[in-house]
Write an enzyme that holds these catalytic residues in place. Structure first.
Site, mmCIF file in Angstrom:
data_model
loop_
_atom_site.group_PDB
_atom_site.id
_atom_site.type_symbol
_atom_site.label_atom_id
_atom_site.label_comp_id
_atom_site.label_asym_id
_atom_site.label_seq_id
_atom_site.Cartn_x
_atom_site.Cartn_y
_atom_site.Cartn_z
ATOM 1 N N ILE A 145 0.626 -0.756 0.068
ATOM 2 C CA ILE A 145 0.411 0.211 -0.432
ATOM 3 C C ILE A 145 0.688 1.461 -0.589
ATOM 4 O O ILE A 145 0.693 1.689 -0.378
ATOM 5 C CB ILE A 145 -0.659 0.106 1.523
ATOM 6 C CG1 ILE A 145 0.010 -0.145 2.375
ATOM 7 C CG2 ILE A 145 -2.444 -1.480 1.001
ATOM 8 C CD1 ILE A 145 -1.202 0.199 3.904
ATOM 9 N N LYS A 195 6.215 -3.572 7.547
ATOM 10 C CA LYS A 195 6.978 -3.187 6.911
ATOM 11 C C LYS A 195 7.784 -4.383 6.816
ATOM 12 O O LYS A 195 8.392 -4.642 7.824
ATOM 13 C CB LYS A 195 7.033 -1.478 8.003
ATOM 14 C CG LYS A 195 8.439 -0.973 7.192
ATOM 15 C CD LYS A 195 8.828 0.317 8.266
ATOM 16 C CE LYS A 195 9.527 1.639 7.319
ATOM 17 N NZ LYS A 195 9.599 2.434 8.182
ATOM 18 N N ALA A 200 5.642 2.475 -0.313
ATOM 19 C CA ALA A 200 6.556 1.931 -0.530
ATOM 20 C C ALA A 200 7.713 3.096 -0.283
ATOM 21 O O ALA A 200 6.875 4.193 -0.489
ATOM 22 C CB ALA A 200 6.973 2.035 -2.007
ATOM 23 N N ALA A 201 8.490 3.251 0.606
ATOM 24 C CA ALA A 201 9.446 4.651 0.997
ATOM 25 C C ALA A 201 11.109 3.805 1.272
ATOM 26 O O ALA A 201 11.123 3.132 -0.715
ATOM 27 C CB ALA A 201 9.300 4.711 2.429
ATOM 28 N N ASP A 212 11.570 12.650 11.124
ATOM 29 C CA ASP A 212 11.419 12.736 9.753
ATOM 30 C C ASP A 212 9.846 12.997 9.666
ATOM 31 O O ASP A 212 8.552 12.490 9.144
ATOM 32 C CB ASP A 212 11.289 11.704 9.308
ATOM 33 C CG ASP A 212 11.479 11.183 7.446
ATOM 34 O OD1 ASP A 212 11.716 12.625 6.693
ATOM 35 O OD2 ASP A 212 11.121 9.937 7.260
ATOM 36 N N LEU A 244 13.612 2.772 2.773
ATOM 37 C CA LEU A 244 14.150 1.707 2.778
ATOM 38 C C LEU A 244 13.262 0.034 2.993
ATOM 39 O O LEU A 244 14.033 -0.445 3.606
ATOM 40 C CB LEU A 244 14.983 2.068 4.439
ATOM 41 C CG LEU A 244 15.464 2.862 4.201
ATOM 42 C CD1 LEU A 244 16.750 3.259 5.539
ATOM 43 C CD2 LEU A 244 16.530 2.735 3.862
ATOM 44 N N GLY A 245 12.001 0.471 2.697
ATOM 45 C CA GLY A 245 11.567 -0.613 2.866
ATOM 46 C C GLY A 245 10.192 -0.522 2.474
ATOM 47 O O GLY A 245 9.936 0.489 1.444
ATOM 48 N N GLN A 246 8.841 -1.453 2.624
ATOM 49 C CA GLN A 246 7.323 -0.931 2.139
ATOM 50 C C GLN A 246 6.679 -1.920 2.800
ATOM 51 O O GLN A 246 6.906 -2.623 3.498
ATOM 52 C CB GLN A 246 7.047 -1.323 0.288
ATOM 53 C CG GLN A 246 7.649 -3.141 0.652
ATOM 54 C CD GLN A 246 7.245 -3.354 -1.385
ATOM 55 O OE1 GLN A 246 8.030 -3.046 -2.359
ATOM 56 N NE2 GLN A 246 7.063 -4.720 -1.745
#
Length: 524
Positions: free
Chosen positions: A301, A322, A303-304, A459, A306-308
């Site tokens: 749903i 995650k 994505a970033a 962040d 370093l992960g999704q």
């Protein structure tokens, strides 16, 4: 009319509940005190549940059997119940008693009074399943409403989006290698750096413009170079995506065109293959997905860098999982060595003609430290719990609950808490959120983080802060991989400086050089 009494010294036997084949079961709590709680005050709402509860004492072991059958006629008349001063219970109606004295008042918690064997009576308090179900249903409806208003497909699911592959396979673009090659990765990094430097230099040269150099032409070239920079960062992978995100807010370093493009890295990072994510989860948990989760959505749903994130259902609860991109530690080891050299070079050539005191090596050191911390999801989970503990008495902040049993350094399982991005103004208005109060909450939450606890979310872009309609508008914080801390002595100084600003006392503010400009304004 049936009645009984019980003395205060009566020792109640341990009661074990049986499970008749044709009965639906309830967990019961039997105590003399529950009689007073349940019956002494006649302020319970009358109900019409259409259920019949039969309670009978076991003949051999003193156990109690509870059966439920639907029978609306039985409920008629179960509305008036008297409690005598000595703790006994009686009522007068046409129902009578069951097996030596079952009398009671039925409300939402299904409370019944059970007479004993002639030596006394105990109260049987059936757990309020009706109320709990109603509460659960209301919460489900509330979450659905928030989801519907805030529904927004991930950008990579939208048609027409350009697909940029993120280098996460060992070897970067050279995916045929099983491990990252230091030489090849270094060539890739320096090829990117030198190309960017040359194109940026060329954009400032008059001879490169046909018909003369104008500001409009320079802006167009900067936009084109900024787009190339973003796409190149995506191809280089997680290390550079994370650095790009950090520079996306630095208008003091980069032109606005670069900031605009890099800001897309905050929530527009392509996902990695779902089959890779599934294999990582199964390896980390040591079991197939079907043995762990009731449902696991293989399509992410979000994505970033370093992960999704994948939605799932675990033990009847909606959760998100995650999953970390593969091979990050090896990738960081190579990338950060090269970035250190780049930082040292920038430190030497940066003229700082704009008056800014940029320490490129210090910036690198901070980035490197944060990156290594962020690839340990158990540390992120601990950060989330500490953050939640700091706000446990404040109902305007929500932190998803961590499922530690299903969390490892590479996967993080937490409560699913839907919300609307804090910058989606129209959706917040549709939800009925008071934006002024929400703004106050946002400021207060950060003052609380920085001045009271010295532990803050470092962040806070819109992808990491959402809002729902609890208490008229509640802040939801996600992603606790990047956190900051402030020592007590600095917090004390900040607090005194803020009080000086609030009281318009320039002398207090003067003690802190960082607030010199503010003190000058106060004196003016």
């Amino acid at each position: 009319m049936a009645s009984c009494s019980c003395s205060s010294s009566l020792a109640l036997p341990e009661l074990r509940f049986l499970s008749p084949k044709a009965a639906s079961r309830y967990h019961l709590s039997l105590s003399k005190q529950s009689l007073y709680r349940s019956f002494l005050y006649k302020n319970y709402p009358r109900c019409n549940l259409g259920r019949r509860i039969r309670v009978a004492a076991g003949k051999q072991d003193g156990s109690v059997v509870v059966e439920e059958k639907r029978e609306p006629e039985f409920i008629k008349g179960l509305n008036d119940f008297e409690v005598n001063g000595n703790g006994s219970a009686s009522r007068s109606d046409s129902v009578g008693s069951v097996n030596g004295g079952v009398n009671g008042y039925a409300n939402g918690s299904l409370v019944k009074y059970v007479n004993g064997n002639g030596n006394g009576g105990v109260a049987v308090e059936v757990v309020g399943q009706v109320e709990e179900e109603e509460k659960l249903n209301k919460e489900i409806e509330r979450k659905k409403k928030v989801e519907e208003i805030g529904k927004e497909d991930a950008w990579f699911k939208k048609s027409g989006q350009e697909k940029v592959e993120v280098s996460v396979a060992p070897g970067g673009r050279w995916s045929r290698f099983k491990t990252y090659s230091t030489i090849q990765r270094t060539l890739e990094i320096w090829g990117f750096v030198l190309t960017f430097v040359f194109r940026a230099w060329l954009n400032n040269q008059k001879f490169s413009y046909r018909g003369g150099m104008t500001e409009e032409k320079k802006v167009l070239r900067r936009k084109a170079l900024a787009k190339w920079l973003k796409e190149s960062i995506l191809r280089l992978g997680p290390t550079f995506i994370k650095i790009g995100q950090q520079f996306s807010t630095r208008v003091d370093i980069l032109a606005q065109e670069y900031v605009d493009e890099l800001s897309e890295l905050q929530d527009q990072v392509p996902p990695f293959p779902s089959e890779t994510a599934v294999s990582i989860v199964e390896e980390e948990l040591g079991a197939p997905l079907d043995d762990v989760f009731e449902r696991f959505d293989v399509e992410p749903i979000a994505a970033a860098s370093l992960g999704q994130v994948h939605r799932a259902r675990l033990k009847g609860e909606e959760v998100v999982v995650k999953v970390q991109r593969p091979g990050l530690k090896d990738l960081f080891d190579i990338d950060l060595k090269n970035l250190r050299v780049i930082a040292e070079y920038l430190q030497k050539i940066d003229p700082k003609s704009d008056g800014a005191k940029r320490d490129w090596v210090a910036i690198y050191d901070e980035c490197a430290s944060v990156l290594y911390q962020e690839i340990d999801y158990t540390q992120e989970a601990a950060n989330a719990e500490l953050f939640a503990s700091n706000f446990k008495d404040m109902d305007y902040v929500k932190v998803p609950t961590i499922f530690w049993e299903y969390t490892t350094p590479q996967i993080l399982t937490m409560e699913y808490v839907p919300g609307i991005k804090i910058n989606r103004i129209q959706s917040l208005d549709e939800l009925g959120v008071d934006r002024k109060r929400l703004g106050r909450y946002a400021v207060e939450s950060y003052l609380e983080q920085i001045l009271s606890h010295g532990f803050f979310h470092a962040d806070p872009h819109p992808g990491n802060i959402a809002v729902d309609d609890v208490n008229g508008g509640r802040l939801i914080f996600y992603d606790f991989g990047m956190m900051g801390s402030i020592s007590p002595n600095i917090r004390e100084g900040l607090l005194e400086a803020f009080y000086g600003i609030y009281e318009k006392d320039a002398d207090k503010v003067d003690k802190y050089p960082r607030f010199k400009i503010i003190s000058m304004v106060l004196r003016y």
